[in-house]
Design an enzyme around this catalytic site. Structure first.
Site, PDB file in Angstrom:
ATOM      1  N   GLU A 334      -5.025  14.702  -0.041  1.00 30.49           N
ATOM      2  CA  GLU A 334      -6.433  15.426  -0.542  1.00 30.49           C
ATOM      3  C   GLU A 334      -7.684  15.006  -0.498  1.00 30.49           C
ATOM      4  O   GLU A 334      -8.520  15.583  -0.108  1.00 30.49           O
ATOM      5  CB  GLU A 334      -5.833  15.760  -2.111  1.00 30.49           C
ATOM      6  CG  GLU A 334      -7.173  16.747  -2.592  1.00 30.49           C
ATOM      7  CD  GLU A 334      -6.984  16.647  -4.113  1.00 30.49           C
ATOM      8  OE1 GLU A 334      -7.774  17.623  -4.817  1.00 30.49           O
ATOM      9  OE2 GLU A 334      -6.565  15.807  -4.612  1.00 30.49           O
ATOM     10  N   LYS A 427       4.704   0.684  19.357  1.00 28.68           N
ATOM     11  CA  LYS A 427       6.148   0.102  18.459  1.00 28.68           C
ATOM     12  C   LYS A 427       7.363   1.076  18.738  1.00 28.68           C
ATOM     13  O   LYS A 427       8.374   0.514  18.438  1.00 28.68           O
ATOM     14  CB  LYS A 427       5.731   0.357  16.993  1.00 28.68           C
ATOM     15  CG  LYS A 427       4.878  -0.658  16.657  1.00 28.68           C
ATOM     16  CD  LYS A 427       4.336  -0.830  15.313  1.00 28.68           C
ATOM     17  CE  LYS A 427       3.343  -1.700  14.686  1.00 28.68           C
ATOM     18  NZ  LYS A 427       1.960  -1.614  15.545  1.00 28.68           N
ATOM     19  N   ARG A 566       7.097 -10.103   8.462  1.00 25.37           N
ATOM     20  CA  ARG A 566       7.631  -8.984   7.466  1.00 25.37           C
ATOM     21  C   ARG A 566       8.801  -8.122   8.043  1.00 25.37           C
ATOM     22  O   ARG A 566       9.052  -8.418   9.297  1.00 25.37           O
ATOM     23  CB  ARG A 566       6.394  -7.845   7.339  1.00 25.37           C
ATOM     24  CG  ARG A 566       5.089  -8.475   6.665  1.00 25.37           C
ATOM     25  CD  ARG A 566       4.133  -7.610   6.880  1.00 25.37           C
ATOM     26  NE  ARG A 566       3.650  -6.967   8.079  1.00 25.37           N
ATOM     27  CZ  ARG A 566       2.860  -6.058   8.411  1.00 25.37           C
ATOM     28  NH1 ARG A 566       1.878  -5.432   7.106  1.00 25.37           N
ATOM     29  NH2 ARG A 566       2.285  -5.520   9.489  1.00 25.37           N
TER      30      ARG A 566
END
Length: 650
Positions: A334, A427, A566
């Protein structure tokens, strides 16, 4: 006129009045005439013929006005006198010399010899001396001005790039008030001027010991000429040298060809900016001719998803430039969408725009949007993109990325969209994480759907129009939301540490505006079914990127901390699968990936099954089904590696 106004007009301290310059030049000619006569004829003769000498000097002074008027020698500002100004003085005085010789002949012919006591050779000497004195006056004024306005805080600088671009930068910094930079020398790529002096400073080349020059001349900064930006970006060695020596780097903005007059960059077009790490990443300038794109999008209805994201918002800006009939901008965030609405009202008030807050995976809402606005073109940039976040939320990755793309693609076919352009990622190639695999599934779906539509068109009416689906695939964009550069910048501001997952990790980078231009060109020029891959230049080592950002910031005691890869992260990204090749296209930076084709009915069925599994929010089951659709998806540093081991055991 009031006295104060008179003084302001004719004695303004900032600019010497032109009539004062004219009087000074006339006085110089007068003194030169008297001086020449006195040196040649000595004092006794000068005193004896002083009346005729004065008349002759006055005549020569008046004649000097003609040359001055012809060559406008009084029009410049003395403190900014250049070699061109000095040349005009020489031309003006040469003209006055010719007139003086003609006048002397006329005087002698009429018998008025007492009005012209100087012989022709002596007249030549007069104007030669006058020219030298006028030059000296202007140089003296410039030196005195530079000295009086010198700032002890001014940075001592070298300019990277000489001649055309470098001289423009030098003129610019010398006219700044207050003085920010003191020019010490040039670093030139022209070996023919090595060791020479330009604008009264030394010229060096990259063959010289620049580090020694920096120490000897106490250099504080290097200014990069607009013509040497790409060369400087590619020269990692000189960048490292300057950064390690603590030298600040400023880049001049690139100058358009239309702003170059007679091979010289105008001082007014020079703007200097202290570099950020984005400026130093090695990349070739990408030029895209968007005229053809503009012709296709002008007065069309364009729908853009992910409009509040880094890529989406830039696509919005670039499309708005083409004056489409209507823009439909969709994003579920928003506050960023509110920013988009304000940007459109401010920058493109004449473009009819509808800003919609909604997730793309809401079938009913998307149906109503397509039914109401009937877009001609769809640019699909909406997606969940954060790798670690999607590793923990595979169902959301499927429902938003895959189901959302399927909904948009199917509605595009239903409502006659001319072209559907999907923004994908590197990716998706040999994916090692949920996010990359979800984008690869999106690629497979739209490509197989395009192939199905083409077959149907061939079997039916050959003139039948159908939606063309185009995919664009590229790597990281500089400064995008969530990218490493803003993260590193914030970590440095906090005093560190700067976190890098692995010392070996590398990534491709591209500027957001350039990436979006390639998306627009590839998307609109494609004929459907293609996966366009972009030449991302040289990969960048993230650890080196962190070190450079720390050095450029000037921060001390900021350490780099290696945290380990990660979940789902790999050391390097690929733009092409190992089994894929590429074909050239209409742009040297864009190629077409040659990928294997999929049967649409089978793909559609498997994706429907995947969506149903994802609705159970069973992570392992969802990822297992993703691996069935994309067999090359091998998890890395993730709990889902267990699924790969089971498959191997079988």
């Amino acid at each position: 006129m009031r006295l104060s106004g008179f003084i302001k007009k004719y004695f303004d301290k900032n600019v010497l009045p032109y009539w004062v310059i004219v009087l000074m030049d006339m006085a110089i000619v007068f003194v030169s005439a008297v001086f020449t006569y006195w040196v040649i004829n000595r004092t006794l003769m000068a005193v004896e013929h002083h009346r005729a000498l004065v008349f002759t000097a006055v005549i020569y002074s008046l004649l000097s006005l003609v040359g001055a008027r012809l060559f406008m020698t009084y029009a410049g500002v003395l403190r900014y006198s250049s070699s061109a100004d000095l040349a005009r003085l020489a031309y003006a005085n040469a003209t006055s010399l010719v007139l003086a010789q003609v006048c002397s002949l006329v005087m002698n012919w009429t018998g008025m010899t007492w009005l012209c006591v100087l012989r022709p050779l002596e007249t030549v000497v007069v104007f030669l001396i006058a020219t030298l004195l006028m030059w000296a006056l202007r140089l003296l004024v410039r030196i005195l001005f530079d000295t009086s306005h010198s700032d002890t805080g001014a940075k001592r600088v070298l300019i990277y790039g000489a001649l055309t671009g470098g001289v423009g930068v030098a003129n610019y910094i010398r006219t700044q008030k207050p003085v920010r930079f003191e020019l010490v020398g040039f670093i030139s790529h022209e070996h023919r001027i090595k060791g020479k002096r330009l604008m009264d400073v030394n010229v060096y080349t990259l063959d010289d010991d620049i580090a020694e020059v920096i120490h000897r001349d106490r250099i504080d900064a290097v200014l990069v000429s607009p013509y040497r930006l790409n060369d400087f970006r590619q020269n990692q060695q000189i960048q490292d040298l300057l950064i390690n020596e603590g030298v600040k780097i400023y880049m001049a903005q690139e100058v358009q060809e239309s702003h170059i007059l007679d091979g010289v960059v105008s001082d007014k077009d020079i703007q200097l900016k202290e570099v950020s790490v984005e400026d130093l990443l090695p990349r070739q300038e990408i030029k895209v001719d968007l005229n053809a794109v503009g012709e296709l999008l002008r007065e069309k209805r364009v729908l853009i998803t992910g409009a509040a994201g880094s890529i989406g918002m830039e696509i919005v800006r670039q499309v708005a430039e083409f004056k489409p009939e209507k823009m439909i901008l969709i994003d579920q965030a928003e506050t960023p969408q509110h920013d988009v609405m304000l940007m459109m009202k401010r920058d493109f008030p004449d473009v009819d725009c509808e800003v919609i807050v909604c997730s793309i995976d809401r079938q009913t809402r998307m149906e109503s949007v397509f039914s109401e606005y009937r877009p001609d073109y769809v640019f699909h940039a909406a997606a969940y993109k954060h790798v670690p976040m999607m590793e923990g939320n595979p169902s959301e990755a499927v429902l938003n990325n895959v189901r959302g793309t399927k909904i948009l693609a199917d509605l595009s076919v239903k409502y006659g969209v001319k072209k559907f352009v999907m923004v994908s990622t590197d990716k998706a190639v040999n994916p090692t994480n949920v996010m990359g695999c979800s984008k690869r599934i999106c690629e497979i779906y739209v490509q197989s759907l395009d192939r199905k539509l083409k077959k149907e068109a061939m079997l039916g009416d050959t003139k039948q129009e159908y939606t063309q689906f185009v995919t664009t695939r590229f790597g990281n964009v500089l400064g995008s939301n969530g990218s490493v550069i803003p993260l590193f910048r914030e970590q440095i501001k906090r005093g560190g540490p700067v976190t890098v997952t692995d010392e070996r990790i590398v990534r491709y980078f591209m500027l957001i505006p350039e990436a979006c231009k390639l998306v627009l060109e590839a998307g609109t020029m494609g004929t459907g079914g293609e996966i366009f891959v972009f030449d991302m230049g040289k990969p960048v080592k993230i650890a080196d990127l962190a070190k450079r950002m720390i050095a450029l910031s000037g921060a001390s005691n900021v350490e780099i901390e290696y945290t380990g890869l990660r979940e789902g992260e790999k050391l390097y990204e690929e733009v092409l699968n190992d089994k894929e090749g590429t074909k050239p296209t209409f742009h040297e930076k864009i190629r077409i990936a040659q990928v294997r084709n999929y049967d649409f009915d089978k793909v559609s069925k498997e994706i429907d099954e995947l969506i149903e599994v994802a609705k159970t929010y069973d992570k392992m089951a969802t990822v297992r089904k993703m691996k069935e659709i994309v067999p090359e998806y091998k998890s890395n540093n993730s709990v889902y590696e267990a699924l790969d081991k089971k498959e191997t055991d079988l």
